[in-house]
Design an enzyme around this catalytic site. Structure first.
Site, PDB file in Angstrom:
ATOM      1  N   LYS A 191       0.873  -1.192   0.000  1.00 33.41           N
ATOM      2  CA  LYS A 191       0.000   0.000   0.000  1.00 33.41           C
ATOM      3  C   LYS A 191       0.907   1.238   0.000  1.00 33.41           C
ATOM      4  O   LYS A 191       1.438   1.634   1.021  1.00 33.41           O
ATOM      5  CB  LYS A 191      -0.856  -0.029   1.266  1.00 33.41           C
ATOM      6  CG  LYS A 191      -2.192   0.674   1.204  1.00 33.41           C
ATOM      7  CD  LYS A 191      -2.182   2.140   0.880  1.00 33.41           C
ATOM      8  CE  LYS A 191      -2.138   3.040   2.090  1.00 33.41           C
ATOM      9  NZ  LYS A 191      -1.861   4.437   1.733  1.00 33.41           N
ATOM     10  N   GLY A 243       6.311   4.635   8.542  1.00 33.14           N
ATOM     11  CA  GLY A 243       5.537   5.873   8.582  1.00 33.14           C
ATOM     12  C   GLY A 243       5.677   6.519   9.947  1.00 33.14           C
ATOM     13  O   GLY A 243       6.640   6.263  10.678  1.00 33.14           O
ATOM     14  N   SER A 244       4.685   7.342  10.288  1.00 34.34           N
ATOM     15  CA  SER A 244       4.783   8.103  11.528  1.00 34.34           C
ATOM     16  C   SER A 244       4.570   7.214  12.764  1.00 34.34           C
ATOM     17  O   SER A 244       3.889   6.182  12.687  1.00 34.34           O
ATOM     18  CB  SER A 244       3.733   9.210  11.516  1.00 34.34           C
ATOM     19  OG  SER A 244       2.456   8.636  11.400  1.00 34.34           O
ATOM     20  N   THR A 245       5.122   7.664  13.873  1.00 31.25           N
ATOM     21  CA  THR A 245       4.977   6.919  15.124  1.00 31.25           C
ATOM     22  C   THR A 245       3.500   6.828  15.527  1.00 31.25           C
ATOM     23  O   THR A 245       3.031   5.786  15.997  1.00 31.25           O
ATOM     24  CB  THR A 245       5.822   7.594  16.223  1.00 31.25           C
ATOM     25  OG1 THR A 245       7.193   7.499  15.807  1.00 31.25           O
ATOM     26  CG2 THR A 245       5.651   6.929  17.573  1.00 31.25           C
ATOM     27  N   GLU A 246       2.775   7.920  15.291  1.00 34.35           N
ATOM     28  CA  GLU A 246       1.354   7.952  15.669  1.00 34.35           C
ATOM     29  C   GLU A 246       0.571   6.838  14.953  1.00 34.35           C
ATOM     30  O   GLU A 246      -0.153   6.059  15.586  1.00 34.35           O
ATOM     31  CB  GLU A 246       0.824   9.330  15.266  1.00 34.35           C
ATOM     32  CG  GLU A 246      -0.544   9.660  15.741  1.00 34.35           C
ATOM     33  CD  GLU A 246      -1.054  10.920  15.049  1.00 34.35           C
ATOM     34  OE1 GLU A 246      -0.262  11.639  14.409  1.00 34.35           O
ATOM     35  OE2 GLU A 246      -2.271  11.148  15.153  1.00 34.35           O
ATOM     36  N   GLY A 248       1.875   4.240  13.443  1.00 29.96           N
ATOM     37  CA  GLY A 248       2.479   2.960  13.836  1.00 29.96           C
ATOM     38  C   GLY A 248       1.829   2.415  15.103  1.00 29.96           C
ATOM     39  O   GLY A 248       1.499   1.223  15.186  1.00 29.96           O
ATOM     40  N   GLU A 265       8.846   0.728  11.258  1.00 27.30           N
ATOM     41  CA  GLU A 265       9.916   1.702  10.984  1.00 27.30           C
ATOM     42  C   GLU A 265       9.271   3.076  11.123  1.00 27.30           C
ATOM     43  O   GLU A 265       8.560   3.513  10.219  1.00 27.30           O
ATOM     44  CB  GLU A 265      10.456   1.514   9.559  1.00 27.30           C
ATOM     45  CG  GLU A 265      11.014   0.143   9.265  1.00 27.30           C
ATOM     46  CD  GLU A 265      12.376  -0.086   9.893  1.00 27.30           C
ATOM     47  OE1 GLU A 265      12.956   0.872  10.450  1.00 27.30           O
ATOM     48  OE2 GLU A 265      12.854  -1.218   9.846  1.00 27.30           O
ATOM     49  N   CYS A 299      13.316  10.188   7.740  1.00 24.65           N
ATOM     50  CA  CYS A 299      13.089   9.743   9.113  1.00 24.65           C
ATOM     51  C   CYS A 299      14.356   9.829   9.954  1.00 24.65           C
ATOM     52  O   CYS A 299      14.307  10.142  11.137  1.00 24.65           O
ATOM     53  CB  CYS A 299      12.578   8.315   9.101  1.00 24.65           C
ATOM     54  SG  CYS A 299      13.602   7.247   8.081  1.00 24.65           S
ATOM     55  N   GLU A 397       9.214  15.589  15.861  1.00 27.67           N
ATOM     56  CA  GLU A 397       9.738  15.434  14.499  1.00 27.67           C
ATOM     57  C   GLU A 397       9.101  16.481  13.584  1.00 27.67           C
ATOM     58  O   GLU A 397       7.880  16.550  13.473  1.00 27.67           O
ATOM     59  CB  GLU A 397       9.401  14.028  13.986  1.00 27.67           C
ATOM     60  CG  GLU A 397      10.019  13.734  12.651  1.00 27.67           C
ATOM     61  CD  GLU A 397       9.639  12.353  12.119  1.00 27.67           C
ATOM     62  OE1 GLU A 397       8.476  11.962  12.276  1.00 27.67           O
ATOM     63  OE2 GLU A 397      10.518  11.682  11.552  1.00 27.67           O
TER      64      GLU A 397
HETATM   65  P1  NAD Z   1       1.966   8.329   7.832  1.00 28.43           P
HETATM   66  O1  NAD Z   1       2.133   7.510   9.051  1.00 28.43           O
HETATM   67  O2  NAD Z   1       0.987   9.428   7.838  1.00 28.43           O
HETATM   68  O3  NAD Z   1       1.575   7.409   6.579  1.00 28.43           O
HETATM   69  C1  NAD Z   1       2.342   6.291   6.208  1.00 28.43           C
HETATM   70  C2  NAD Z   1       1.448   5.320   5.454  1.00 28.43           C
HETATM   71  O4  NAD Z   1       0.431   4.830   6.328  1.00 28.43           O
HETATM   72  C3  NAD Z   1       0.730   5.908   4.251  1.00 28.43           C
HETATM   73  O5  NAD Z   1       0.667   4.934   3.239  1.00 28.43           O
HETATM   74  C4  NAD Z   1      -0.676   6.182   4.802  1.00 28.43           C
HETATM   75  O6  NAD Z   1      -1.684   6.172   3.816  1.00 28.43           O
HETATM   76  C5  NAD Z   1      -0.860   5.019   5.766  1.00 28.43           C
HETATM   77  N1  NAD Z   1      -1.783   5.282   6.869  1.00 28.43           N
HETATM   78  C6  NAD Z   1      -2.175   6.471   7.393  1.00 28.43           C
HETATM   79  N2  NAD Z   1      -3.008   6.265   8.447  1.00 28.43           N
HETATM   80  C7  NAD Z   1      -3.152   4.924   8.569  1.00 28.43           C
HETATM   81  C8  NAD Z   1      -3.857   4.084   9.477  1.00 28.43           C
HETATM   82  N3  NAD Z   1      -4.590   4.605  10.475  1.00 28.43           N
HETATM   83  N4  NAD Z   1      -3.757   2.738   9.340  1.00 28.43           N
HETATM   84  C9  NAD Z   1      -2.995   2.199   8.365  1.00 28.43           C
HETATM   85  N5  NAD Z   1      -2.305   2.944   7.471  1.00 28.43           N
HETATM   86  C10 NAD Z   1      -2.372   4.288   7.577  1.00 28.43           C
HETATM   87  O7  NAD Z   1       3.448   8.831   7.499  1.00 28.43           O
HETATM   88  P2  NAD Z   1       3.909   9.750   6.321  1.00 28.43           P
HETATM   89  O8  NAD Z   1       3.481  11.146   6.627  1.00 28.43           O
HETATM   90  O9  NAD Z   1       3.512   9.153   5.016  1.00 28.43           O
HETATM   91  O10 NAD Z   1       5.502   9.594   6.428  1.00 28.43           O
HETATM   92  C11 NAD Z   1       6.264  10.346   7.271  1.00 28.43           C
HETATM   93  C12 NAD Z   1       6.636   9.561   8.510  1.00 28.43           C
HETATM   94  O11 NAD Z   1       7.276   8.328   8.137  1.00 28.43           O
HETATM   95  C13 NAD Z   1       7.642  10.290   9.362  1.00 28.43           C
HETATM   96  O12 NAD Z   1       7.259  10.216  10.707  1.00 28.43           O
HETATM   97  C14 NAD Z   1       8.941   9.523   9.123  1.00 28.43           C
HETATM   98  O13 NAD Z   1       9.875   9.645  10.162  1.00 28.43           O
HETATM   99  C15 NAD Z   1       8.451   8.139   8.924  1.00 28.43           C
HETATM  100  N6  NAD Z   1       9.436   7.305   8.192  1.00 28.43           N
HETATM  101  C16 NAD Z   1      10.138   6.357   8.879  1.00 28.43           C
HETATM  102  C17 NAD Z   1      11.103   5.591   8.226  1.00 28.43           C
HETATM  103  C18 NAD Z   1      11.901   4.557   8.963  1.00 28.43           C
HETATM  104  O14 NAD Z   1      12.550   3.728   8.309  1.00 28.43           O
HETATM  105  N7  NAD Z   1      11.898   4.542  10.271  1.00 28.43           N
HETATM  106  C19 NAD Z   1      11.335   5.788   6.864  1.00 28.43           C
HETATM  107  C20 NAD Z   1      10.595   6.759   6.189  1.00 28.43           C
HETATM  108  C21 NAD Z   1       9.634   7.520   6.872  1.00 28.43           C
END
Ligand code: NAD
Length: 486
Positions: A191, A243-246, A248, A265, A299, A397
Site C-alpha cells: 500500500k 511511517g509516523s509513530t502515531e 504505527g 519503521e 526519518c 519530528e
Molecule cells: P503516515 O504515518 O501518515 O503514513 C504512512 C502510510 O500509512 C501511508 O501509506 C498512509 O496512507 C498510511 N496510513 C495512514 N493512516 C493509517 C492508518 N490509520 N492505518 C494504516 N495505514 C495508515 O506517514 P507519512 O506522513 O507518510 O511519512 C512520514 C513519517 O514516516 C515520518 O514520521 C517519518 O519519520 C516516517 N518514516 C520512517 C522511516 C523509517 O525507516 N523509520 C522511513 C521513512 C519515513
C-alpha cells in the site's frame, strides 16, 4: 580579466538534459491485483499532483474493502507455489526486476521527482540505484537462506505480508519492503502513500514484464482508509509498516489481538554531534546533507545539531554561509539542491513548527536562496539557533528542511542531550579522535550511528530504530530474519 558576451552573440542554447523528457503517464491507474491492472471495485479514484507545480498528473484508484480482500486472496493463492520454488529460481526473478529497474532508471527517476518533488539528482543518483541494489542484494540471498538463520536449518517464509509505506522515498521504500519478502518466499500486498503511488505502479509494470507469477505482489493504492483495511485484514501473517509513530501505534493496537508478525519503521529526531576536534568544513557539509537532503523529509535526518561550545560560533557562521549557496527550486533542474515539499499539509506543518520555535525563543535563520516559485509547496532551508532541549522543535519530528542548533560542553553532556529524546533512529558523530568516536557511539541510544558521515546506506546493512522509532530491521541478514519463520 572579465569575459563578456558581445551584444550580438546568440544566447547560449543548452541541449536539454536526458531527464527533461517526461515519461508517459496514463490519465487513470487501476489496482495491481493477481498480475493484472484492474478497475477498483470501490469505483473510487483520487488525484495525484506534482507538488512543485500543483499540476494534476493522473488519478489513481482508491482501494476499498473488496479490493483489499481480492488482493489478499490473490497473494494467498500464490503463496504456496512461490515459496516452494527453489531459491535459485526465485533469485532469477529478483535479478530480472533489478536489471529492468536499471534499464528503466531514467523513467523511474523522472516519475519519482514529478510525483514527490525531490531534486532529480537525488532520485537519479540515490532513490533509483538504491532500489535496484536492494533487489540485487536480496536476489543473492534466495538460495542461501539457511545461512541467514542462527543454528542453520532450512527456514520457511512467514506467509502473506501487508506492507504500508510513506511518501518520502516512495520507490525505495517499496524496494526495501518487497525485495526481502520475495527473497524469503513470501507474497505481498503493498500500500503506497496517497500522494506518491506512481513509481510503485510503474514497478508493478516491471513485475509484469519479468513474468513474476500473478498474485506474488499486489499493489493497492489509496489513503489512510485503505491503510486501515490492510492493517486490519485477518489474512495477513505479517504487517510491515513505515511511517509516523502515531500511525504505527494505531496499527500495533489494531493487530494486537491477532497472531500477526510486525515490523515498525517509525519517526526520528536524529542527534548530530560535532566535537571541537572534528574537521569542521566536512562536518558542516555533513550537517547540510544530514538535514536538507530530500528537503529534510527523512526519518533519520540529523534534525538536532549539537555542536561543542568552543567551535559553535565558527560552525554556525560556516553553516549559514553554506546554506545560502543551496539552490532551491525546480526539482527537474539538475543543479537543484532542495526541491518541493511533498504536500501543502506537510508545508503547513513545517511552517507551524518554525512559528512555535520563534514563540519559544529560538532565533530563526532562513537561507536567502532567491525567490521561491509562486506555484507548488516550498520551504526555505532554515536553522533555529538558541534552541533549548525543552523546546518543542528539539522534541518533536518536524520532517522538513529545519535544523535545531544546540551546544554542549563535555562528552557526557553531548551523550545526555543526544539521548534525551523519545525517538532513537539515527545519530551522527564528527570527531577526529577514534577512541572518542567508539565511546560515544556505544553510549548513544539509536538504531544507526554514523561517524564522520551521515545518511549512508547499504542493502547489506540493517536499518531501524529503538524506542518510539519502532522495532525490526530492514536490510542485510537482520532484515531477512523479519521475513523468515525460524
Ligand atoms: P503516515 O504515518 O501518515 O503514513 C504512512 C502510510 O500509512 C501511508 O501509506 C498512509 O496512507 C498510511 N496510513 C495512514 N493512516 C493509517 C492508518 N490509520 N492505518 C494504516 N495505514 C495508515 O506517514 P507519512 O506522513 O507518510 O511519512 C512520514 C513519517 O514516516 C515520518 O514520521 C517519518 O519519520 C516516517 N518514516 C520512517 C522511516 C523509517 O525507516 N523509520 C522511513 C521513512 C519515513
Amino acid at each position: 580579466m572579465t569575459l563578456r558576451t558581445p551584444p550580438s552573440a546568440p544566447a547560449w542554447d543548452y541541449a536539454p538534459a536526458p531527464e527533461s523528457f517526461r515519461p508517459e503517464i496514463a490519465e487513470q491507474h487501476g489496482l495491481f491485483i493477481d498480475g493484472k491492472f484492474v478497475k477498483p471495485r470501490s469505483g473510487k479514484f483520487m488525484k495525484v499532483i506534482n507538488p512543485a507545480t500543483e499540476e494534476v498528473l493522473t488519478r489513481v484508484a482508491e482501494a476499498g474493502k473488496a479490493d483489499v480482500a481480492a488482493a489478499v486472496e490473490a497473494a494467498t493463492k500464490a503463496q504456496r507455489k512461490w515459496s516452494r520454488l527453489p531459491g535459485k529460481e526465485r533469485a532469477k526473478y529478483l535479478f530480472r526486476i533489478a536489471r529492468r529497474m536499471q534499464e528503466r532508471a531514467r523513467e523511474l527517476a523522472v516519475l519519482e521527482t514529478l510525483n514527490n518533488g525531490k531534486p532529480i539528482k537525488e532520485s537519479r543518483d540515490g532513490d533509483v540505484p538504491e532500489s535496484a541494489k536492494h533487489f540485487f542484494h536480496h536476489a543473492g540471498w534466495c538460495d542461501k537462506l539457511r545461512y541467514a538463520v542462527p543454528g542453520g536449518g532450512e527456514p520457511g517464509p512467514v506467509g502473506v505480508c501487508g506492507q504500508i509505506i510513506p511518501w518520502n522515498f516512495p520507490l525505495m521504500m517499496a524496494a526495501w519492503k518487497l525485495a526481502p519478502a520475495l527473497a524469503c518466499g513470501n507474497t505481498c500486498v503493498l500500500k503506497p502513500a496517497e500522494t506518491t503511488p506512481l513509481t510503485a505502479l510503474r514497478l508493478a509494470e516491471i513485475l509484469q514484464e519479468v513474468d513474476l507469477p500473478p498474485g506474488v505482489v499486489n499493489v493497492v493504492t489509496g489513503g489512510p482508509e485503505t491503510g486501515k483495511l490492510v492493517a486490519g485484514h485477518a489474512g495477513f501473517h505479517k504487517i510491515a509498516f513505515t511511517g509516523s509513530t502515531e500511525v504505527g501505534k494505531a496499527i500495533v493496537k489494531a493487530c494486537a489481538a491477532r497472531p500477526v508478525r510486525l515490523t515498525m519503521e517509525l519517526g526520528g529526531k536524529g542527534a548530530h554531534l560535532v566535537f571541537a576536534d572534528a574537521a569542521i568544513d566536512q562536518a558542516v557539509e555533513g550537517a547540510v546533507q544530514g538535514i536538507f537532503y530530500n528537503q529534510g523529509q527523512v526519518c533519520c535526518a540529523g534534525s538536532r545539531l549539537l555542536v561543542e561550545e568552543s567551535v559553535a560560533e565558527e560552525f554556525r557562521a560556516k553553516l549559514l554561509q553554506r546554506m545560502s549557496s543551496l539552490r532551491v527550486g525546480d526539482p527537474m533542474d539538475k543543479n537543484t539542491d532542495v526541491g518541493a515539499i511533498n504536500s501543502a499539509s506537510q508545508r503547513d506543518r513545517i511552517q507551524g513548527y518554525v512559528q512555535i520555535a520563534r514563540k519559544e525563543g529560538a532565533e530563526v535563520l532562513e537561507s536567502g536562496c532567491g525567490t521561491l516559485p509562486t506555484k507548488g509547496f516550498w520551504c526555505r532551508p532554515t536553522a533555529l539557533a538558541g534552541v533549548q532541549p525543552s523546546h518543542t522543535v528539539a522534541r518533536e519530528e518536524i520532517f522538513g528542511p529545519v535544523v535545531a542548533l544546540m551546544t554542549f560542553r563535555t562528552v557526557d553532556e553531548a551523550v545526555a542531550r543526544a539521548n534525551d529524546s523519545a525517538y532513537g533512529l539515527s545519530a551522527g558523530i564528527w570527531t577526529e579522535k577514534s577512541a572518542k568516536m567508539f565511546e560515544v557511539a556505544r553510549r548513544l541510544r539509536a538504531g544507526v550511528v554514523w561517524c564522520n558521515g551521515f545518511n549512508l546506506f547499504d542493502a547489506a546493512s540493517p536499518f531501524g530504530g529503538v524506542k518510539e522509532s519502532g522495532f525490526g530491521r530492514e536490510g542485510g541478514r537482520h532484515g531477512l530474519l523479519e521475513y523468515l519463520a525460524h
